[in-house]
Design an enzyme around this catalytic site. Structure first.
Site, short mmCIF file in Angstrom:
data_model
loop_
_atom_site.label_atom_id
_atom_site.label_comp_id
_atom_site.label_asym_id
_atom_site.label_seq_id
_atom_site.Cartn_x
_atom_site.Cartn_y
_atom_site.Cartn_z
CE1 TYR A 138 -4.22 -2.08 5.12
CE2 TYR A 138 -3.32 0.08 4.45
CZ TYR A 138 -3.69 -1.12 4.06
OH TYR A 138 -3.94 -1.26 2.71
CB SER B 199 -0.85 0.13 1.34
OG SER B 199 -1.45 1.22 1.36
#
Length: 282
Positions: free
Chosen positions: A187, A174
Site C-alpha cells: 500500500y 496517504s
C-alpha cells in the site's frame, strides 16, 4: 467523536453502514458558497469514507456528481440520498477501476449525462496488511496496485480529452506514501507512486491550464480501517498523532474543495497533508 470500540469487517474495502460509531462526512457548521456551481465532478470511491465526504461537500458547493464505486450498492444508495439532499444531480456507476475498459466506459457515461468533466477526484483504493514481505502474495500486490494507481492512470487518461483549461485532477495519497508503514508495504508503495504520478502529470498539464494535486490523509475513520486491521488496532487508531485521535472524513474533504475551486488556482503538483500533525521527514 465517540470512542471507537474494537471492530473488524470481513470484506475489502469495507462498508460504511457497518462503522460504529458512524463517521461524520460533513460538519454541521460547513456552509456552501457556490464555489463549484455548474461544475461536473467524478469522485471514485464515492460511496463511503473520504470519497463520500468529498462528494457531499462538492454537492453543497453546487457541483454535479458522478459517483464511481466497486460493488457496495447499499452504501452508494445512501451516498446518493445525501447528495440529493444537497440539491445536486448524481450519477452512480458501479465497476472496477482496475479495468481500463470500465474507466473508459464510465467517463463516456459521465460526458453523455452531464456534457463534460471539470474535476476528477481519484480517491478509490484498498490496503492489505502483511507483517512480512513474504506474506504479500502476487495477487495481493497486484490488487493494491490495480485499485490504487492503475485505476488512477486509466481514469485520468480517459478523462484527459474532456478536460479544458481550469479543470482539476485531485488524487488521494496517504501519510504512508511519505512515512512508510511496516505493515502496509505494498500500500505504501502505491501511495509513493501516486506522488510521482501527481507531480509529473502536473508539469505535463500545466501548459493546458489543468491543475493536478493530491491530498495525503493520516488515520481517518473510514471502512477501510476495520476491513484491514484487527479490532484492537482499530480501537487505538490515531492515538499516535499529536492530536491523539483519528480524524473524520469531514475534516479531510474541505482540502479537496480548496483544490477544486478558484481558491486553489495557483496550486499544482502539490500535496496537502491532513494527518493530525504527523511530521513528514525528508
Amino acid at each position: 467523536m465517540s470512542k471507537i470500540p474494537p471492530q473488524t469487517q470481513n470484506r475489502l474495502p469495507g462498508l460504511e453502514s457497518e462503522l460504529t460509531p458512524p463517521a461524520e462526512h460533513i460538519a454541521p457548521t460547513y456552509r456552501g458558497t457556490a464555489k463549484l456551481a455548474g461544475k461536473v465532478a467524478i469522485v471514485t470511491g464515492g460511496d463511503s469514507g473520504i470519497g463520500r465526504a468529498v462528494a457531499i461537500h462538492f454537492a453543497r458547493e453546487g457541483a454535479k456528481i458522478a459517483l464511481l464505486y466497486l460493488d457496495e450498492h447499499e452504501d452508494a444508495r445512501n451516498a446518493e440520498r445525501l447528495i440529493a439532499a444537497e440539491g445536486a444531480e448524481c450519477l452512480s456507476i458501479a465497476g472496477d477501476i482496475a479495468d481500463s475498459a470500465f474507466c473508459t466506459d464510465a467517463v463516456g457515461k459521465v460526458v453523455e449525462r452531464f456534457g463534460g468533466i471539470d474535476i476528477l477526484v481519484n480517491n478509490a483504493g484498498t490496503q492489505i496488511v502483511a507483517d512480512d514481505l513474504t506474506a504479500i502474495s502476487d495477487a495481493d500486490w497486484r490488487l493494491q496496485f490495480g485499485a490504487n494507481i492503475d485505476g488512477m492512470f486509466y481514469l485520468s487518461r480517459a478523462a484527459r480529452p474532456h478536460l479544458k483549461s481550469g479543470a482539476r485532477i485531485i488524487n488521494t495519497s496517504s501519510i504512508n506514501g511519505f512515512a512508510g508503514n511496516a505493515r502496509l508495504v505494498a500500500y505504501s508503495a502505491t501511495k509513493g507512486a501516486i506522488a510521482g504520478f501527481t507531480r509529473a502529470l502536473a508539469k505535463q498539464l500545466a501548459p493546458a491550464g489543468i491543475l493536478v494535486n493530491e491530498v495525503a490523509p493520516g488515520p481517518i475513520w473510514t471502512p477501510i480501517q476495520p476491513a484491514s486491521f484487527d479490532g484492537e488496532t482499530v480501537a487505538g487508531m490515531g492515538e499516535e498523532t499529536p492530536l491523539g485521535r483519528i480524524g473524520q472524513p469531514s475534516e479531510v474533504a474541505p482540502a479537496y474543495v480548496y483544490l477544486a475551486s478558484a481558491d486553489g488556482s495557483y496550486v499544482t503538483g502539490q500535496t496537502i497533508h491532513v494527518n493530525g500533525g504527523m511530521i513528514i521527514n525528508g
